[in-house]
Design an enzyme around this catalytic site. Sequence first.
Site, mmCIF file in Angstrom:
data_model
loop_
_atom_site.group_PDB
_atom_site.id
_atom_site.type_symbol
_atom_site.label_atom_id
_atom_site.label_comp_id
_atom_site.label_asym_id
_atom_site.label_seq_id
_atom_site.Cartn_x
_atom_site.Cartn_y
_atom_site.Cartn_z
ATOM 1 N N GLU A 1 75.147 63.894 -75.786
ATOM 2 C CA GLU A 1 73.971 64.131 -76.637
ATOM 3 C C GLU A 1 73.920 65.541 -77.212
ATOM 4 O O GLU A 1 72.848 66.053 -77.550
ATOM 5 C CB GLU A 1 72.673 63.795 -75.862
ATOM 6 C CG GLU A 1 72.569 62.305 -75.563
ATOM 7 C CD GLU A 1 71.443 61.934 -74.619
ATOM 8 O OE1 GLU A 1 70.710 62.820 -74.165
ATOM 9 O OE2 GLU A 1 71.311 60.724 -74.313
ATOM 10 N N GLU B 1 74.547 54.510 -73.752
ATOM 11 C CA GLU B 1 73.480 54.823 -72.783
ATOM 12 C C GLU B 1 72.210 54.129 -73.246
ATOM 13 O O GLU B 1 71.803 54.263 -74.401
ATOM 14 C CB GLU B 1 73.267 56.337 -72.625
ATOM 15 C CG GLU B 1 72.304 56.637 -71.470
ATOM 16 C CD GLU B 1 72.009 58.115 -71.261
ATOM 17 O OE1 GLU B 1 72.919 58.955 -71.367
ATOM 18 O OE2 GLU B 1 70.830 58.421 -70.993
#
Length: 661
Positions: A182, A256
Amino acid sequence: MTIMILVKTVFVVSVLTIVFSISDASFTYTVSKATGLGRRFDGIGGLSGGGCVTRLLADYKSKWYNQIMDYLFLPGFGASLHILKVEIGGDVQSTDGTEPSHMHTADDENYQRGYEWNTMVEAKRRNPNITLYGLSWGFPGWVGEGKKLPWTNSTLRYTMNWLLGAKKYYNLDIDYIGIWNECAWDKGYTLALKAAITAAGLKTKVVGHDSKWDVCTTLVKDPEWAAAVDVIGAHYVGSAIAEECAALNKVQWSSEDMSLDYDTGSLCWARSLNQNYVRANLTATIAWDLIASFYDGLPYSGVGILRANEPWSGHYRIGRLLWVSAHWGQFTKVGWSFLKHGSGVGLLDNGGSYVSLTDPTGEQLTIIVETMDRNSSQCAHSSTVYYSTTNQTATFQLDTSFGHITQLYVFFTDLNILDVDQAFTYKGIITLDNGTFTLQLSVGVLYTVSTINGTKGAYDAPPSQPFPLPYADNFDDHQVYSEAPYFSDQTGSWEIIDTASTRGKTMRQMVPERPISWCDDADYPYSIIGNYTWKQPLNISVDVLIEKNGIAFVALGVSEGGCGNGSSGIVFSVNTTNNGSWQITNSTQLTNPVTSGIVSIVAGTWYKLTLVVLQDYSVGYVNGNPVGRCELTASSYSGWGAIGSSWDYVQFDNFCLQSPI
Ligand SMILES: *[C@@H]1O[C@H](CO)[C@@H](O)[C@H](O)[C@H]1NC(C)=O
Ligand SMILES: *[C@@H]1O[C@H](CO)[C@@H](O)[C@H](O)[C@H]1NC(C)=O
Ligand SMILES: *[C@@H]1O[C@H](CO)[C@@H](O)[C@H](O)[C@H]1NC(C)=O
Ligand SMILES: *[C@@H]1O[C@H](CO)[C@@H](O)[C@H](O)[C@H]1NC(C)=O
Ligand SMILES: *[C@@H]1O[C@H](CO)[C@@H](O)[C@H](O)[C@H]1NC(C)=O
Ligand SMILES: *[C@@H]1O[C@H](CO)[C@@H](O)[C@H](O)[C@H]1NC(C)=O
Ligand SMILES: *[C@@H]1O[C@H](CO)[C@@H](O)[C@H](O)[C@H]1NC(C)=O
Ligand SMILES: *[C@@H]1O[C@H](CO)[C@@H](O)[C@H](O)[C@H]1NC(C)=O
Ligand SMILES: *[C@@H]1O[C@H](CO)[C@@H](O)[C@H](O)[C@H]1NC(C)=O
Ligand SMILES: *[C@@H]1O[C@H](CO)[C@@H](O)[C@H](O)[C@H]1NC(C)=O
Ligand SMILES: *[C@@H]1O[C@H](CO)[C@@H](O)[C@H](O)[C@H]1NC(C)=O
Ligand SMILES: *[C@@H]1O[C@H](CO)[C@@H](O)[C@H](O)[C@H]1NC(C)=O
């Protein structure tokens, strides 16, 4: 007036009821592979990491540890997960704690730290075909070569060492590797990583880049970069995908997803597993996180495929989310194929969805049907909802391409029912009627209909117990490189070392400089233990050795972990750099001393630090002698016990936590 309205209302309700029951709409869906297949199925999985979510599992006694691992990974028992994604520990706070790095410094290399190696080994023992996937949340500071970004040859060496270490020490083939969770990514680094993997003769595929779908916008414009990426993976996509991705013609994953409670998150999970393929052609879905095995009171407590955060008692809890996973895990395998949209894959006419998969021989067939209701719209980051509001009847018509199938096993979960014992029930065998079978679908149910049978495996977990007090540990019984039981590092990283002296083993803070973070790390390393609700008088005591220079502290009433700037609490610290100053502060950031002074403490010598927090005041002791007292109290600061240090090598021994005398 009033009476008339009442009569009218009753009338309307009864008419509506009749209308609903006679229009229990009926739809037919064809299931066929006659005109080819959809995409290859890459599995469903869980994420151990990002971070420290498996921390307390590591301290479970083997009997309970094995039961928990069976529930997650043993094929045909529980969730039967196909993918285990792990954090490559980077000495950084990565959500619920810090996971240790295999290279704390440039000349350090160690493949026994942390619990991820063992989690991978134990998962693979249960399912030799498990897919393994590694990803960094952050990195030790040295890989930046003086900068705050990791796009260096040092990072390449660091990441390749992890892949090679997995093979060398555990015979683990890491199937997929990501870049930086991320965060930003970098073309030069991606190309260099791909080239290094190829040069090393590994088959590891590169996932780009565990963030958002803007990965597609970038790669569509840059074929050279795109060529180095095998899989595009994005997070919390809400079963949607950016249009640009189609042009890349790559494997696409929800790398995810979930982030919900191990029980009540089950509706969303059922919906995501189906709709990630139906609406976005995503061929793998990975739950954050694998297991809620971190202290309550840390961020996202209870989030996981199951819950196990009491290693002292062995207690763990299975919720409905695990059984929703089983609806997929037990009836599919990596390498199977989805059927085409419209030929076994699609949205149901009255809301919900169905997905069909077949094995490489085309003999096996699994059909998974969900009719989640509005509650499933709690799915993280999902803007559009495709939920079911009305009962419906669905008839599935298998054509001659599945003509060999005459019977199918049926497993069922009604997610309106909160009782986990009623989840994943075996409903017997359906005999096909000229290739068809019919399901009466009410709202909020999940069906798996398959040529494969399933099992609702079950063990009895021991009862829950509170953290055991008094608690003492001299660390001598633990393996070197491991983390001491029940300590949960929040900043910095501690491990057991053997001092080869009369001290025996000690616990040492191992990170000498601030890492390249994923989120805010606290200013000072600290590791928590106990119970975040503790509000009673307590005595925390530990021997400390500041090796060169720096700070050591003990604390009580520590209320926060996870990303951020440390925690409030009552903190007694000593500082050798400042000629042996001590202070009591109300924060692990060591700001705003409530009281402070000088005590003769020097580096290279062991001292006993004790903090006693009472109803009316607190006292700090060095070697049993009171040095400072202040008005911070047990009732105004509730939380864990903690030890801490500066970014230096500091050792701890003879830890003790108990009620004061
Ligand atoms: C692993 O995969 C091989 C080859 O596809 C298969 O023969 C074997 O049954 C699989 N094992 C398990 C436990 O699924
Ligand atoms: C990394 O290594 C390559 C090959 O040895 C070299 O060409 C390159 O200049 C190095 N990059 C940096 C940033 O040092
Ligand atoms: C998914 O794949 C199918 C078949 O190739 C295609 O028709 C559909 O547009 C794709 N969906 C998305 C959202 O890309
Ligand atoms: C659905 O959500 C409502 C309110 O958010 C809650 O009261 C109810 O228990 C939920 N139902 C299920 C089956 O989780
Ligand atoms: C069986 O189904 C086929 C088409 O799927 C149909 O043509 C045939 O008439 C059906 N036979 C019976 C006995 O219903
Ligand atoms: C929908 O189906 C459920 C379960 O069979 C039933 O209890 C309920 O009454 C039905 N609802 C309507 C509106 O028909
Ligand atoms: C299928 O599994 C169920 C539940 O695990 C079991 O009760 C049943 O006997 C099995 N059926 C066959 C034919 O093996
Ligand atoms: C923490 O203490 C509370 C209150 O006594 C108790 O309910 C809970 O089970 C304890 N949790 C742990 C992890 O010890
Ligand atoms: C931590 O402190 C930094 C610098 O003061 C600040 O920018 C950041 O927002 C803080 N983080 C949190 C989670 O409070
Ligand atoms: C420790 O002492 C050094 C040297 O005086 C000082 O720079 C540093 O700020 C002190 N640390 C704390 C937390 O007081
Ligand atoms: C800590 O002490 C400072 C200074 O006395 C004060 O401003 C702050 O509110 C206190 N924080 C807590 C959590 O008690
Ligand atoms: C605190 O614990 C230490 C270590 O067990 C012990 O020596 C000391 O007497 C205790 N002090 C109080 C006030 O309980």
